[in-house]
Design an enzyme around this catalytic site. Structure first.
Site, PDB file in Angstrom:
ATOM      1  N   ASP A   1       0.975  -1.220   0.077  1.00  0.00           N
ATOM      2  CA  ASP A   1       0.099   0.020   0.099  1.00  0.00           C
ATOM      3  C   ASP A   1       1.047   1.305   0.032  1.00  0.00           C
ATOM      4  O   ASP A   1       1.035   1.811   0.902  1.00  0.00           O
ATOM      5  CB  ASP A   1      -0.997  -0.103   1.332  1.00  0.00           C
ATOM      6  N   CYS A   2       1.543   1.345  -1.011  1.00  0.00           N
ATOM      7  CA  CYS A   2       2.487   2.374  -1.236  1.00  0.00           C
ATOM      8  C   CYS A   2       2.148   3.566  -1.749  1.00  0.00           C
ATOM      9  O   CYS A   2       1.396   3.833  -2.811  1.00  0.00           O
ATOM     10  CB  CYS A   2       3.567   1.873  -2.057  1.00  0.00           C
ATOM     11  N   GLY A   3       2.321   4.897  -1.131  1.00  0.00           N
ATOM     12  CA  GLY A   3       2.050   6.320  -1.423  1.00  0.00           C
ATOM     13  C   GLY A   3       2.957   6.822  -2.441  1.00  0.00           C
ATOM     14  O   GLY A   3       3.113   8.007  -2.656  1.00  0.00           O
TER      15      GLY A   3
END
Lengths: 125, 135
Positions: free
Chosen positions: B72-74
């Site tokens: 869940d990478c921004g």
């Protein structure tokens, strides 16, 4: 110009410096990650203790690294959550006022900080 | 063996894919490297493929045994690091080709904004070109 620094809503220390962490200075960025960071990510990061974030981070606040103070200019949508859960954000020293990357905290362009084990990182309200 | 292939498409506003994930004798585990709750897609992937889900923060497995990485990478690190290693990467967030490692974020290795509806059973062939996702 800036208001006097006030209360720290976040405070932690650098406990490990990844071998390639400094490389991101070439693009005026540094990456923080909590102690749990998997091996694949560790080398790119400054490893910190995960600490609670006492209030929503805003552009009215400052990032303080040791004695250097940086005005926050934009806060990515994932910054609050990722810093709280993972101790993981990127900091961009570009002074951008819109958060292009959700996981990135943008601060005023200034001298890129030199961080070592034991360096203190704070967010000041 | 009981492993089965899946197809993973991007969600609306996402980037990359579709990916076909086919577990093998060597690669039959996948990692999830996500903050907070374990995403629902982890369970769906495990159920459809028969692969074992491994919490990447607790256990590390060799890159060449990693069939897939769920993140869940921004937009900065995880979305680029795993594709850089050649590991198929699924982001639950809509992050596109961005960040310092953007050059490694390619449609062949990476798909984003993925929820349970974007994951379907597949026969493992790559000729399925009926892309229902929007561009």
């Amino acid at each position: 110009m800036m208001s006097q620094t006030g209360q720290a809503i976040f405070e932690t220390q650098v406990v490990e410096v990844g071998q390639e962490a400094q490389d991101f200075s070439a693009i005026d960025m540094l990456i923080l990650f909590g102690q749990e960071a998997p091996d694949a990510l560790r080398s790119s990061c400054y490893i910190i203790n995960v600490k609670p974030v006492a209030a929503p981070i805003t552009t009215a606040m400052q990032l303080k690294i040791d004695d250097q103070v940086f005005q926050i200019t934009a806060v990515g949508d994932e910054v609050q959550r990722n810093l709280t859960n993972l101790g993981h954000i990127a900091v961009s020293f570009t002074g951008k006022t819109t958060a292009e990357l959700p996981g990135t905290l943008y601060v005023a362009a200034s001298n890129y900080p030199s961080m070592t084990v034991g360096s203190t990182i704070q967010i000041i309200a | 063996m009981a492993w089965k292939s899946i197809r993973i498409e991007k969600g609306t506003g996402g980037f990359g894919g579709p990916l076909i994930v086919t577990p093998t004798e060597q690669k039959h585990k996948f990692i999830y490297v996500t903050g907070g709750n374990r995403p629902a897609i982890v369970d769906k992937i495990a159920k459809l493929t028969g692969m074992e889900a491994v919490d990447g923060f607790k256990t590390s497995i060799p890159d060449d045994e990693t069939a897939l990485a769920v993140i869940d990478c921004g937009g900065t690190l995880r979305c680029g690091i795993y594709p850089k290693k050649g590991i198929l990467t699924v982001n639950v967030l809509p992050t596109g080709k961005s960040g310092p490692l953007a050059q490694f974020i390619t449609p062949e290795l990476y798909v984003s904004n993925v929820d349970v509806d974007q994951i379907t059973a597949s026969d493992g062939s790559k000729v399925t070109t009926t892309d229902n996702g929007s561009d």
